[in-house]
Design a protein around this motif. Structure first.
Motif, short mmCIF file in Angstrom:
data_model
loop_
_atom_site.label_atom_id
_atom_site.label_comp_id
_atom_site.label_asym_id
_atom_site.label_seq_id
_atom_site.Cartn_x
_atom_site.Cartn_y
_atom_site.Cartn_z
N ALA A 175 22.12 -103.13 22.94
CA ALA A 175 23.23 -103.72 22.20
C ALA A 175 24.48 -102.85 22.40
CB ALA A 175 22.88 -103.83 20.72
N LYS A 176 25.64 -103.46 22.39
CA LYS A 176 26.91 -102.75 22.59
C LYS A 176 27.60 -102.50 21.26
CE LYS A 176 26.69 -102.99 27.10
NZ LYS A 176 26.15 -101.87 27.78
N THR A 177 27.97 -101.25 21.01
CA THR A 177 28.62 -100.90 19.75
C THR A 177 29.97 -101.59 19.61
OG1 THR A 177 29.53 -98.91 20.76
CG2 THR A 177 27.47 -98.66 19.54
N GLY A 178 30.69 -101.74 20.71
CA GLY A 178 32.01 -102.35 20.66
C GLY A 178 31.99 -103.77 20.15
N LYS A 179 30.98 -104.52 20.54
CA LYS A 179 30.87 -105.91 20.09
C LYS A 179 30.71 -105.97 18.57
CE LYS A 179 27.55 -109.67 20.16
NZ LYS A 179 26.20 -110.02 20.53
N PHE A 180 29.86 -105.12 18.03
CA PHE A 180 29.63 -105.11 16.58
C PHE A 180 30.84 -104.58 15.83
CE2 PHE A 180 25.47 -105.65 18.29
CZ PHE A 180 24.83 -106.45 17.37
N ALA A 181 31.50 -103.58 16.40
CA ALA A 181 32.70 -103.04 15.77
C ALA A 181 33.80 -104.10 15.72
CB ALA A 181 33.19 -101.80 16.53
N LEU A 182 33.97 -104.81 16.83
CA LEU A 182 35.01 -105.85 16.87
C LEU A 182 34.69 -106.99 15.91
CD1 LEU A 182 37.58 -107.02 18.15
CD2 LEU A 182 36.12 -108.05 19.90
N ASN A 183 33.48 -107.51 15.97
CA ASN A 183 33.11 -108.64 15.10
C ASN A 183 33.23 -108.29 13.63
OD1 ASN A 183 32.59 -110.22 17.33
ND2 ASN A 183 30.39 -109.95 17.25
N HIS A 184 32.66 -107.17 13.23
CA HIS A 184 32.68 -106.81 11.81
C HIS A 184 34.07 -106.31 11.39
CE1 HIS A 184 28.39 -107.24 12.39
NE2 HIS A 184 28.33 -107.44 11.09
N GLY A 185 34.81 -105.70 12.30
CA GLY A 185 36.19 -105.31 12.00
C GLY A 185 37.05 -106.53 11.74
N LEU A 186 36.86 -107.58 12.54
CA LEU A 186 37.61 -108.82 12.32
C LEU A 186 37.24 -109.45 10.98
CD1 LEU A 186 37.50 -110.40 15.90
CD2 LEU A 186 39.48 -109.42 14.73
N ILE A 187 35.95 -109.44 10.65
CA ILE A 187 35.50 -110.00 9.37
C ILE A 187 36.12 -109.21 8.21
CG2 ILE A 187 33.49 -110.30 7.86
CD1 ILE A 187 31.87 -110.90 10.47
N VAL A 188 36.05 -107.89 8.28
CA VAL A 188 36.62 -107.05 7.21
C VAL A 188 38.13 -107.27 7.14
CG1 VAL A 188 37.08 -104.67 6.50
CG2 VAL A 188 34.81 -105.31 7.29
N GLY A 189 38.80 -107.37 8.28
CA GLY A 189 40.24 -107.61 8.30
C GLY A 189 40.60 -108.93 7.64
#
Length: 173
Positions: A6-20
């Motif tokens: 799994a790629k950390t960037g994908k999870f960071a981006l997805n969850h960062g967008l949700i939190v934003g």
């Protein structure tokens, strides 16, 4: 048969967008309730809890997608990434809000700060208060990098704590 990492960037981006998005929805809710000038512990605490929940969920989902394995390094990457994306979205919203939706927002905030300073320190003169406000206006741009740095630090700390709790190394065989 190799497992796909799994790629950390994908999870960071997805969850960062949700939190934003959730953070922006919270800010819009405050605006519609005419509470957008509130900076009390309840508002700040809620915003911080939204960020923490998003980071914890992001790290947990990453571990789940990574066959149950997680290193502290991966947790730190996801935590900092979620916080960075959420901060960028929040700052973009604030820029649009304070420049287009309510252009006199900062002037109102300075006035509120002036009243609080007068209450906390009644010996200040009007000239001293105005000098303080002018100094704040000159350095207002510093809020943007400070908010980014603080968010990333929160992301690193929460990522570290969650990483320590959920850490599970891959077997060496």
């Amino acid at each position: 048969m190799e497992e796909i990492q799994a790629k950390t960037g994908k999870f960071a981006l997805n969850h960062g967008l949700i939190v934003g998005v959730i953070g922006i929805a919270f800010a819009i809710m405050l605006y519609t309730m005419d509470m957008h000038y509130e900076r009390g512990i309840a508002v700040q605490g809620t915003q911080t809890l939204i960020l923490i929940a998003g980071i914890v969920l992001g790290v947990y989902q990453f571990r789940k997608a990574n066959s149950g394995f997680l290193t502290i390094s991966e947790a730190l990457k996801v935590g900092a990434g979620v916080a960075l994306i959420a901060a960028i979205m929040g700052l973009l919203y604030f820029y649009v809000f304070s420049n287009f939706v309510e252009p006199d927002f900062m002037d109102h905030m300075y006035e509120i700060g002036k009243q609080q300073a007068l209450e906390n320190n009644p010996k200040l003169t009007e000239e001293q208060l105005n000098q303080g406000i002018e100094m704040q206006k000159q350095f207002a741009w510093m809020n943007y990098p400070i908010i980014l740095i603080m968010n990333i630090l929160i992301g690193l700390v929460v990522g570290l704590v969650v990483g320590l709790i959920l850490k599970k190394d891959k077997p060496t065989y």
